[in-house]
Design an enzyme around this catalytic site. Structure first.
Site, PDB file in Angstrom:
ATOM      1  N   GLU A   1       0.907  -1.010  -0.067  1.00 20.00           N
ATOM      2  CA  GLU A   1       0.030   0.263  -0.055  1.00 20.00           C
ATOM      3  C   GLU A   1       0.892   1.332   0.181  1.00 20.00           C
ATOM      4  OE1 GLU A   1      -3.437   1.922   2.659  1.00 20.00           O
ATOM      5  OE2 GLU A   1      -1.994   0.733   3.658  1.00 20.00           O
TER       6      GLU A   1
ATOM      7  N   LYS B   1      -9.503   2.692  -2.283  1.00 16.28           N
ATOM      8  CA  LYS B   1      -9.557   2.013  -1.063  1.00 16.28           C
ATOM      9  C   LYS B   1     -11.227   2.382  -0.399  1.00 16.28           C
ATOM     10  CE  LYS B   1      -7.243   1.822   3.212  1.00 16.28           C
ATOM     11  NZ  LYS B   1      -6.293   2.376   4.151  1.00 16.28           N
TER      12      LYS B   1
ATOM     13  N   CYS C   1      -5.677  -2.829   2.413  1.00  9.39           N
ATOM     14  CA  CYS C   1      -5.297  -2.681   4.156  1.00  9.39           C
ATOM     15  C   CYS C   1      -6.271  -2.732   4.837  1.00  9.39           C
ATOM     16  CB  CYS C   1      -4.412  -1.334   4.359  1.00  9.39           C
ATOM     17  SG  CYS C   1      -3.588  -1.303   5.923  1.00  9.39           S
TER      18      CYS C   1
END
Length: 257
Positions: free
Chosen positions: A43, A109, A143
């Site tokens: 990430e 994300k 994540c």
């Protein structure tokens, strides 16, 4: 011949807000990942988990995307990783899935990390991404998405779910546990790539990058700065799902935004 997918996970330290140096580092690592189908990068692999993307040139995102296209072509492998991306006046934590021919898919994300104020800096995405690549259906996430099983719930749409991350040491037990859980509950391979080292804020990242098969068995793992390799088997997915038809009994629901 049985279908296989060869994966390389580059578990690396990251130079804080140093895109040029980070790209040089990963160029060297990628050059040594011969014979694989997919190469994973962490990430925000060009910057670390920065909450000050305004410190970067606004074109850095596009420069890195071009770099990914060039390296995907050189390595004849798909590259996957996220980075701060500026577009239409806003930043997103955008993951790119870049194929060797230069074509790419993007995923913003979904779950921005409120504990660090990511929601104040980066716009969240709304659309899940599934990419068909070499006969494997792949669902890439980022994540904090790992903590939300509904977003990752497999409706038999994917074979592999993967997470690129900056996951810190104090909560690493959650990382280990949730990666295994996502594999078991979704009857899919689950891959997690974390970074190592310490960032500008003093947060320590211990790696623990891992690959789990459809039954939650760990087939690759590392806590060091290194490239981790794993091979995924389409046959394993098919046999497991034919024998254990758990996805047929899943709860039906619709996400409402």
């Amino acid at each position: 011949m049985a279908l296989e997918l060869k994966i390389a996970l580059i578990q690396a330290p990251l130079i804080w807000e140093g895109p040029t140096a980070n790209r040089a580092y990963f160029s060297n690592k990628i050059a040594n990942c011969s014979g694989v189908d997919i190469i994973l990068l962490p990430e925000m692999f060009t910057t670390g988990f920065t909450m000050t993307p305004e410190n970067l040139d606004r074109e850095e995102g596009r420069l890195t995307l071009e770099w990914m296209q060039q390296n995907a072509k050189k390595s004849d492998a798909a590259l996957i990783g996220s980075l701060p991306f500026y577009e239409n006046g806003n930043f997103t934590n955008r993951l790119f899935f870049v194929k060797p021919n230069g074509a790419y898919h993007a995923y913003d994300k979904r779950h921005t990390f409120t504990l660090a104020g990511e929601d104040k800096v980066y716009n969240a995405g709304n659309d899940r991404l599934i990419v068909l690549y070499k006969d494997f259906r792949i669902c890439p996430m980022v994540c904090y998405d790992l903590r939300f099983p509904v977003w990752a719930r497999n409706d038999d749409a994917y074979d592999v779910v993967l997470y690129v991350a900056n996951w810190p040491l104090p909560r690493i037990n959650a990382w280990d546990t949730l990666l295994k859980a996502r594999a078991i509950e979704n009857l899919a391979y689950c891959i997690g790539l974390n970074r190592v080292g310490t960032d500008k804020s003093g947060h320590e990242y211990p790696g623990h990058s891992a690959v789990y098969d459809c039954l939650g068995e760990r087939i690759a793992y590392s806590e060091e700065e290194e490239v981790v390799f794993a091979t995924l088997s389409k046959e394993h997915i098919t046999i497991t799902r034919e024998k254990l038809k758990f996805l047929d009994d899943r709860d039906q629901f619709t996400l409402l935004g």
